[in-house]
Design an enzyme around this catalytic site. Sequence first.
Site, PDB file in Angstrom:
ATOM      1  N   ASP A 287       0.865  -1.184   0.000  1.00  0.00           N
ATOM      2  CA  ASP A 287       0.000   0.000   0.000  1.00  0.00           C
ATOM      3  C   ASP A 287       0.899   1.232   0.000  1.00  0.00           C
ATOM      4  OD1 ASP A 287      -3.080   0.747   0.637  1.00  0.00           O
ATOM      5  OD2 ASP A 287      -1.733   2.204   1.553  1.00  0.00           O
TER       6      ASP A 287
ATOM      7  N   ASP B  69      -1.910   9.514 -10.547  1.00  0.00           N
ATOM      8  CA  ASP B  69      -1.844   8.486 -11.593  1.00  0.00           C
ATOM      9  C   ASP B  69      -0.401   8.172 -11.965  1.00  0.00           C
ATOM     10  OD1 ASP B  69      -4.577   8.430 -11.623  1.00  0.00           O
ATOM     11  OD2 ASP B  69      -4.816   9.542 -13.492  1.00  0.00           O
TER      12      ASP B  69
ATOM     13  N   GLU C 109      -4.681   2.348  -4.239  1.00  0.00           N
ATOM     14  CA  GLU C 109      -3.212   2.389  -4.212  1.00  0.00           C
ATOM     15  C   GLU C 109      -2.633   1.112  -3.625  1.00  0.00           C
ATOM     16  OE1 GLU C 109      -4.643   4.333  -0.353  1.00  0.00           O
ATOM     17  OE2 GLU C 109      -5.307   4.124  -2.425  1.00  0.00           O
TER      18      GLU C 109
END
Length: 318
Positions: free
Chosen positions: A182, A199, A225
């Site tokens: 993560d 992005d 994410e």
Amino acid sequence: MVSPLHSNGRAELQDDKIVSSIGDLAPKPDIRPEVLLRLSGKLQTTLELSQLLEIFFEEIQQAVLVDGISFSHNAHNLLLSYGRNSVHSASYRLQTQQDYMGDLAFHRSTRFREHELANLEGLLTTLVYPMRNALRYHEALAAAFRDPLTGAGNRVALDKTLQREIELTKRHGQQLSILMLDLDHFKLVNDDFGHSMGDKVLKEAVTCITGCIRQTDMCFRYGGEEFLVMLSNAEHAGALRIAERIRMSISSLAFSNEKGRLQVTTSIGCATLTMEDSMDSLVQRADKALYQAKHNGRNRVVCDTDDELDTPPSKSLL
């Protein structure tokens, strides 16, 4: 169009391995029409690339004896072979005016004669368009299992692949580990630097991950994410080494835009398959280790067998 590699305007063998282009005086194909008709018909029966090449290899034996063939397409990361490699080979590039469809090599223990090369080139003309269709099907199928932003596998691909790998690992008594990753404080990246920067960070993170794992390993976007990395035939210690490599690679990333500079870190949880595990239990153990990594301060790797997992991590740390 069939283009022999390394053209020099004549039909000849170069170092017994490469066939150059055909000139006007080169021998013409001498193949029975029924062979070409049968081959053309059989090549129209499948869009599966592996089946297509296997059919082609079997059918061309009626016109030219070949020990094996090998196909490669770097852009699609494809490398397929049938039969066996031998000392001599003839290599061709398959293409139309719009499409490049890879390179195909024929292998044999004895040299190919010029009339045999002409026959191979005649046979290849039946393969070009079926190959184009098969590659387009391969691209469409791959896109259905790929996250469009990062290029990592999506959740559909994850569910299918991980379940299959767990079954194979247990059946053959091998090892399998997974990593849950993560990106730390990712919400702040979007809030402070904009979603276009977010992005970019996600795409660069996947580039780091894929650069640190082996060809047999796979990276999937688990959500937002968060990513899952499947490490085939990897025991506990090996998985931790790869996890640390990924952590260091991502922590070296640096970004900047008009709003300032940004560095990114990741927290990673690791779990290794046991015979009692299901897919859900394996993922849950890795997920628990990930939350513990965040609880311990982020930018670190935690294994599900570590002692500190006895303390429940705080979900608010996400």
